[in-house]
Design an enzyme around this catalytic site. Structure first.
Site, PDB file in Angstrom:
ATOM      1  N   GLY A  72       0.804  -1.218   0.000  1.00  0.00           N
ATOM      2  CA  GLY A  72       0.000   0.000   0.000  1.00  0.00           C
ATOM      3  C   GLY A  72       0.838   1.270   0.000  1.00  0.00           C
ATOM      4  N   ASN A 152      -8.061   4.222   8.474  1.00  0.00           N
ATOM      5  CA  ASN A 152      -7.487   3.065   9.163  1.00  0.00           C
ATOM      6  C   ASN A 152      -7.586   3.167  10.677  1.00  0.00           C
ATOM      7  OD1 ASN A 152      -5.533   5.119   8.096  1.00  0.00           O
ATOM      8  ND2 ASN A 152      -4.203   4.161   9.605  1.00  0.00           N
ATOM      9  N   GLN A 180      -7.902   0.132   3.389  1.00  0.00           N
ATOM     10  CA  GLN A 180      -8.816  -0.426   4.395  1.00  0.00           C
ATOM     11  C   GLN A 180     -10.175  -0.808   3.804  1.00  0.00           C
ATOM     12  OE1 GLN A 180      -8.224  -1.180   7.633  1.00  0.00           O
ATOM     13  NE2 GLN A 180      -6.116  -0.419   7.612  1.00  0.00           N
ATOM     14  N   SER A 200      -3.666  -3.087  -0.506  1.00  0.00           N
ATOM     15  CA  SER A 200      -2.557  -3.839   0.070  1.00  0.00           C
ATOM     16  C   SER A 200      -3.004  -5.261   0.411  1.00  0.00           C
ATOM     17  CB  SER A 200      -2.090  -3.125   1.341  1.00  0.00           C
ATOM     18  OG  SER A 200      -1.160  -3.918   2.033  1.00  0.00           O
ATOM     19  N   GLY A 201      -2.145  -6.243   0.124  1.00  0.00           N
ATOM     20  CA  GLY A 201      -2.503  -7.638   0.346  1.00  0.00           C
ATOM     21  C   GLY A 201      -2.698  -8.019   1.806  1.00  0.00           C
ATOM     22  N   HIS A 202      -1.835  -7.487   2.667  1.00  0.00           N
ATOM     23  CA  HIS A 202      -1.850  -8.000   4.048  1.00  0.00           C
ATOM     24  C   HIS A 202      -2.995  -7.459   4.895  1.00  0.00           C
ATOM     25  CE1 HIS A 202      -0.032  -4.686   6.559  1.00  0.00           C
ATOM     26  NE2 HIS A 202       0.344  -4.260   5.371  1.00  0.00           N
ATOM     27  N   THR A 238      11.490  -8.101 -11.388  1.00  0.00           N
ATOM     28  CA  THR A 238      10.943  -9.447 -11.546  1.00  0.00           C
ATOM     29  C   THR A 238       9.726  -9.604 -10.649  1.00  0.00           C
ATOM     30  OG1 THR A 238      13.142 -10.267 -12.015  1.00  0.00           O
ATOM     31  CG2 THR A 238      11.505 -11.902 -11.321  1.00  0.00           C
ATOM     32  N   CYS A 326       1.889   2.792  13.133  1.00  0.00           N
ATOM     33  CA  CYS A 326       3.025   3.652  12.815  1.00  0.00           C
ATOM     34  C   CYS A 326       3.236   4.699  13.893  1.00  0.00           C
ATOM     35  CB  CYS A 326       2.798   4.351  11.480  1.00  0.00           C
ATOM     36  SG  CYS A 326       1.897   3.347  10.321  1.00  0.00           S
TER      37      CYS A 326
HETATM   38  C1  LIG Z   1      -1.806  -0.254   6.028  1.00  0.00           C
HETATM   39  C2  LIG Z   1      -2.154   0.962   5.261  1.00  0.00           C
HETATM   40  C3  LIG Z   1      -1.275   1.495   4.299  1.00  0.00           C
HETATM   41  C4  LIG Z   1       0.083   0.911   4.038  1.00  0.00           C
HETATM   42  O1  LIG Z   1       0.025  -0.336   3.410  1.00  0.00           O
HETATM   43  P1  LIG Z   1       1.314  -1.298   3.472  1.00  0.00           P
HETATM   44  O2  LIG Z   1       0.970  -2.420   2.566  1.00  0.00           O
HETATM   45  O3  LIG Z   1       1.467  -1.705   4.895  1.00  0.00           O
HETATM   46  O4  LIG Z   1       2.470  -0.495   2.961  1.00  0.00           O
HETATM   47  C5  LIG Z   1      -1.684   2.609   3.598  1.00  0.00           C
HETATM   48  N1  LIG Z   1      -2.891   3.168   3.808  1.00  0.00           N
HETATM   49  C6  LIG Z   1      -3.751   2.688   4.714  1.00  0.00           C
HETATM   50  C7  LIG Z   1      -5.084   3.342   4.893  1.00  0.00           C
HETATM   51  C8  LIG Z   1      -3.412   1.578   5.484  1.00  0.00           C
HETATM   52  O5  LIG Z   1      -4.267   1.113   6.397  1.00  0.00           O
END
Ligand SMILES: *Cc1c(COP(=O)(O)O)cnc(C)c1O
Length: 392
Positions: A72, A152, A180, A200-202, A238, A326
């Site tokens: 993200g 978030n 989010q 973002s994947g996680h 890659t 963060c």
């Molecule tokens: C977690 C988050 C990000 C950052 O994503 P990462 O994959 O951890 O770099 C950016 N924006 C929001 C709103 C998030 O919650």
């Protein structure tokens, strides 16, 4: 530790077992570089194509508008810096909001040092940007509007569709940080007039270090990472094939289960909010009561330090957060809580609980029961609380 109750799903989520299983072959026997031309690379190439379809389907995009990134933060950086560069000849003014993730805010601050001008829209007490303020902020030299889809920290969902319409009518590019929102609430890039979108994947049970930037066809954004010709020459390197496969699978599952998952989480979230506000004195809910992510609850408890609460919850195996991951560890209260108008001393006592589809009512009840005791205990030790009660 006897028990783990994980209520920090806005910070990260576990990779689902089926997602991991889908990824494993690409760490092993199917290790070919998908850029290669021999047949052995075909399996990896097909897997990446499938993942691109899956990532696109979740937001009504075309597969060729999806660019895989390293997460993200990278997607936010790419969208904003590259748009600034590509459209600098038209103007140097960017509009964003005060409640964005630091990946957006710090990128904007960086661009200010490069000679760009940034307007930071304020928000109302629920954390929503004002559409009137947005309209008034647009100038002939405005090149980009970047407003997040959902916050978030406090879970507030922005009026993305209306923001997209305003941007489109003004001929200004619209980027949304949907990290989010993607896979959690419905997002459609055409219906919402979104030109660029970060995910973002996680944050949706996929692997860490994977993400996408959606770039609408016709938007003249150039490469951010220079090198090989991967990702239609717009993102060199890659491909992270296992990561991309995991992202795609997570997106597919999220799409299939979105409605029922959101409904179930909303029910538990509301139970958590109702009990907390009813049973813990001097508690307030942060963020919108209605326009809210299904899995987010964020409270402030007066006379309490967020960190002390987290430590005591942690001793019970309860994972929660105060501010965002963060900012935890920093002494400054969350910029989001300050932006919704909370004074420093109240913003310091915040607690964010974010549920998953595996969260149970029994877990929520246990957490509220324990939280009641923890807050009573901390207030017993607080001279401020003692003074407050005396003066009642
Ligand atoms: C977690 C988050 C990000 C950052 O994503 P990462 O994959 O951890 O770099 C950016 N924006 C929001 C709103 C998030 O919650």
């Amino acid at each position: 530790m006897d028990r783990l109750i994980y209520l920090d799903n806005a910070a990260t989520t576990p990779v689902k077992k089926v997602v991991l299983e889908e990824m494993l072959p690409y760490f092993g026997e199917a290790y070919a570089n998908p850029s290669a031309l021999y047949r052995f690379a075909g399996e990896a190439t097909d897997a990446v194509d499938k993942a691109r379809d899956q990532a696109a389907a979740l937001i009504g995009a075309k597969p060729e508008e999806i660019y895989f990134t390293g997460g993200g933060s990278e997607s936010d950086n790419w969208a904003i810096k590259a748009a600034a560069q590509a459209y600098a000849s038209k103007g140097k003014h960017i509009i964003t909001s005060r409640v964005e993730h630091h990946a957006v805010l710090h990128t904007c601050e960086y661009l200010q040092k490069q000679g760009f001008e940034v307007t930071y829209l304020g928000v109302d007490e629920d954390g929503r940007v004002s559409l009137e303020e947005l309209k008034a902020a647009i100038r002939p030299d405005t090149i980009l509007i970047s407003v997040m889809a959902a916050n978030n920290e406090i879970g507030t969902v922005q009026p993305v569709e209306k923001i997209g319409k305003i941007a489109r009518d003004a001929g200004v590019l619209f980027h949304t940080d949907a990290v989010q929102a993607y896979g959690h609430i419905p997002v459609h890039v055409d219906e919402m007039n979104i030109d660029m979108l970060s995910a973002s994947g996680h944050k949706l049970n996929g692997p860490k270090g994977t993400g996408i930037l959606y770039i609408r066809k016709g938007v003249k954004i150039r490469s951010f990472i220079h090198g090989g010709a991967q990702e239609r020459r717009r993102r060199a390197g890659t491909l992270n094939v296992p990561g991309i496969v995991g992202f795609g699978k997570a997106a597919q599952l999220a799409r299939e289960t979105l409605a029922q998952r959101a409904a179930a989480q909303e029910k538990l979230r509301d139970h958590l909010i109702r009990r907390t506000l009813a049973e813990i004195p001097y508690a307030r809910l942060n963020g919108s009561r209605t326009d809210r992510l299904p899995n987010n609850a964020n409270f402030c408890f007066r006379f309490i330090e967020g960190e002390s609460m987290l430590i005591l919850l942690d001793q019970l195996g309860i994972c929660a957060s105060s501010g965002s991951a963060c900012t935890s560890g920093a002494l400054d209260p969350s910029h989001v809580l300050l932006a919704i108008g909370l004074p420093h001393e109240i913003a310091h006592g915040s607690l964010r609980l974010t549920l998953s589809e595996d969260t149970t009512e029994e877990e929520i009840d246990y957490v509220v029961d324990e939280l009641k005791k923890i807050i009573a205990r901390l207030r017993d030790m607080s001279p401020l609380y003692e003074d407050f009660i005396k003066n009642q």
